[in-house]
Design a protein around this motif. Structure first.
Motif, mmCIF file in Angstrom:
data_model
loop_
_atom_site.group_PDB
_atom_site.id
_atom_site.type_symbol
_atom_site.label_atom_id
_atom_site.label_comp_id
_atom_site.label_asym_id
_atom_site.label_seq_id
_atom_site.Cartn_x
_atom_site.Cartn_y
_atom_site.Cartn_z
ATOM 1 N N ASN A 44 0.861 -1.173 0.000
ATOM 2 C CA ASN A 44 0.000 0.000 0.000
ATOM 3 C C ASN A 44 0.897 1.222 0.000
ATOM 4 N N ILE A 45 0.659 2.163 -0.884
ATOM 5 C CA ILE A 45 1.541 3.328 -0.985
ATOM 6 C C ILE A 45 1.170 4.439 -0.003
ATOM 7 N N VAL B 119 3.468 9.294 -7.115
ATOM 8 C CA VAL B 119 3.144 8.151 -7.960
ATOM 9 C C VAL B 119 3.972 8.213 -9.239
ATOM 10 N N THR C 124 0.918 4.968 -14.801
ATOM 11 C CA THR C 124 0.744 3.788 -13.968
ATOM 12 C C THR C 124 -0.653 3.826 -13.373
ATOM 13 N N ASP C 125 -1.350 2.701 -13.426
ATOM 14 C CA ASP C 125 -2.687 2.617 -12.856
ATOM 15 C C ASP C 125 -2.602 2.362 -11.359
ATOM 16 N N TYR C 126 -3.465 3.034 -10.604
ATOM 17 C CA TYR C 126 -3.573 2.853 -9.163
ATOM 18 C C TYR C 126 -5.045 2.663 -8.819
ATOM 19 N N THR C 127 -5.305 1.975 -7.742
ATOM 20 C CA THR C 127 -6.664 1.769 -7.265
ATOM 21 C C THR C 127 -6.788 2.375 -5.879
#
Length: 141
Positions: A10-11, A89, A93-96
């Motif tokens: 988890n970022i 980020v 790039t895809d993030y959710t």
């Protein structure tokens, strides 16, 4: 309902509030444990474990997972509580993003003012902090 696998990491800093929640009350901006808080219109932001016996709160602590959570309380309709953090980020790039939100009213709380809402906002910013886009997913009381 679609099931989505959680990423390996988890970022967010302190994503489940297990490292702690800083207390914020009244009309204030503060924070800690990786988060910034903004409270307008009275009320408080506290750890979920603050509530429960022997306090006079309307219901005992409730957790989605783990042993801590964050609770927002607002004393008047139209007040706001916000919590956020800036996250670096990678481009292209895809993030959710997701959140578990529980609302409650004892007759005076969430859902009694037409402007009540809860949800997640994502702001995409450039390197200088200028907002490029905003995504909102909210539910009104």
């Amino acid at each position: 309902i679609a099931l989505v696998a959680l990423p390996a990491t988890n970022i967010l800093a302190n994503p489940g509030f297990e490292d702690g929640v800083a207390y914020c009350s009244g009309q204030a901006t503060g924070g800690g444990f990786g988060w910034t808080y903004s409270q307008v219109g009275g009320g408080a932001i506290r750890p979920e474990t603050y509530y429960g016996p022997p306090t006079n709160d309307q219901f005992a602590p409730s957790f989605h997972s783990g042993a801590e959570a964050i609770r927002f309380r607002c004393n008047i309709g139209g007040g706001t509580s916000e919590i956020y953090q800036y996250v670096a980020v990678l481009p292209n790039t895809d993030y959710t993003a997701s959140a578990w939100v529980r609302t409650y009213s004892n007759g005076f709380g969430f859902g009694n003012d037409p402007s009540d809402s809860a949800g997640v906002w994502i702001q995409e910013c450039d390197e200088s902090g200028n907002v490029l886009s905003v995504s909102k997913e909210t539910n009104n009381g």
